[in-house]
Motif scaffolding. Structure first.
Motif, PDB file in Angstrom:
ATOM      1  N   THR A  71       0.836  -1.205   0.000  1.00  0.00           N
ATOM      2  CA  THR A  71       0.000   0.000   0.000  1.00  0.00           C
ATOM      3  C   THR A  71       0.869   1.253   0.000  1.00  0.00           C
ATOM      4  OG1 THR A  71      -1.715  -1.215   1.184  1.00  0.00           O
ATOM      5  CG2 THR A  71      -1.887   1.179   1.194  1.00  0.00           C
ATOM      6  N   ASP A  72       1.932   1.252   0.798  1.00  0.00           N
ATOM      7  CA  ASP A  72       2.847   2.401   0.829  1.00  0.00           C
ATOM      8  C   ASP A  72       3.528   2.574  -0.522  1.00  0.00           C
ATOM      9  OD1 ASP A  72       2.223   2.814   3.505  1.00  0.00           O
ATOM     10  OD2 ASP A  72       3.927   1.622   4.221  1.00  0.00           O
ATOM     11  N   TRP A  73       3.948   1.464  -1.130  1.00  0.00           N
ATOM     12  CA  TRP A  73       4.587   1.528  -2.453  1.00  0.00           C
ATOM     13  C   TRP A  73       3.639   2.148  -3.464  1.00  0.00           C
ATOM     14  CZ3 TRP A  73       7.522  -3.642  -3.805  1.00  0.00           C
ATOM     15  CH2 TRP A  73       8.536  -3.851  -2.887  1.00  0.00           C
ATOM     16  N   GLN A  74       2.373   1.711  -3.442  1.00  0.00           N
ATOM     17  CA  GLN A  74       1.395   2.228  -4.392  1.00  0.00           C
ATOM     18  C   GLN A  74       1.163   3.718  -4.168  1.00  0.00           C
ATOM     19  OE1 GLN A  74      -1.846  -0.681  -3.782  1.00  0.00           O
ATOM     20  NE2 GLN A  74      -1.706  -0.998  -5.992  1.00  0.00           N
ATOM     21  N   ASP A  75       1.039   4.121  -2.908  1.00  0.00           N
ATOM     22  CA  ASP A  75       0.822   5.534  -2.604  1.00  0.00           C
ATOM     23  C   ASP A  75       1.969   6.398  -3.107  1.00  0.00           C
ATOM     24  OD1 ASP A  75      -1.561   4.862  -1.363  1.00  0.00           O
ATOM     25  OD2 ASP A  75      -0.756   5.012   0.678  1.00  0.00           O
ATOM     26  N   GLU A  76       3.198   5.900  -2.951  1.00  0.00           N
ATOM     27  CA  GLU A  76       4.375   6.700  -3.317  1.00  0.00           C
ATOM     28  C   GLU A  76       4.702   6.648  -4.810  1.00  0.00           C
ATOM     29  OE1 GLU A  76       9.025   7.213  -1.972  1.00  0.00           O
ATOM     30  OE2 GLU A  76       7.604   6.334  -0.552  1.00  0.00           O
TER      31      GLU A  76
END
Length: 159
Positions: A71-76
């Motif tokens: 989720t963090d990867w997708q957000d960034e």
């Protein structure tokens, strides 16, 4: 000697270019829809392909680690991860129950005949690729704890 050098450079550049292009092997979604890496990588979006198998402990460890930060990867970066199972006809029935139990957030695909695995020249799994602009820009074989951090650094370089 000079001609040999030019021939060697030409052959190496052809080999490197051939490895960058996406294979056309058919892979399937869990619901049976056909697709290919060429189809998945046709946009300019950055995607990660992870070849794995239900019997491969390092594969499952890698996908668990990626899922924890996905989720963090997708957000960034907006990256999309596809986990391509190379389980054959004897073990493919284990894929869906395993995936349901793991609750991985990325899309699961099937390469039951190992056509994609062969076209990529993958001797072992896990094999992780980053694809950008329809080309393979990063390739890594195997998994050790923390390798997902290196993968994310590579994703950021290409996003």
């Amino acid at each position: 000697m000079k001609q040999f050098f030019y021939l060697l450079v030409l052959l190496l550049s052809i080999n490197i270019t051939a490895q960058e292009t996406l294979p056309s092997a058919e892979i399937k979604t869990l619901d049976g829809t056909s697709t290919s890496l060429q189809e998945l990588g046709k946009n300019n979006d950055i995607i990660v392909i992870s070849l794995w198998a239900t019997w491969c402990v390092p594969c499952k460890n890698e996908l668990d680690a990626i899922n924890d930060v996905y989720t963090d990867w997708q957000d960034e970066t907006g990256v999309k991860v596809y986990a391509v199972s190379v389980d054959d006809s004897r073990t493919v029935s284990r894929v869906k129950p395993l995936v349901n139990g793991k609750a991985w957030d990325f899309e699961i695909l099937l390469d039951t005949n190992n056509d994609l695995k062969r076209e990529l020249g993958a001797a072992t799994v896990p094999l992780t690729l980053i694809i950008k602009n329809g080309k393979i820009v990063y390739r890594h074989s195997g998994y050790t704890p923390g390798a997902e951090d290196e993968l994310f650094e590579e994703i950021k370089k290409h996003s």
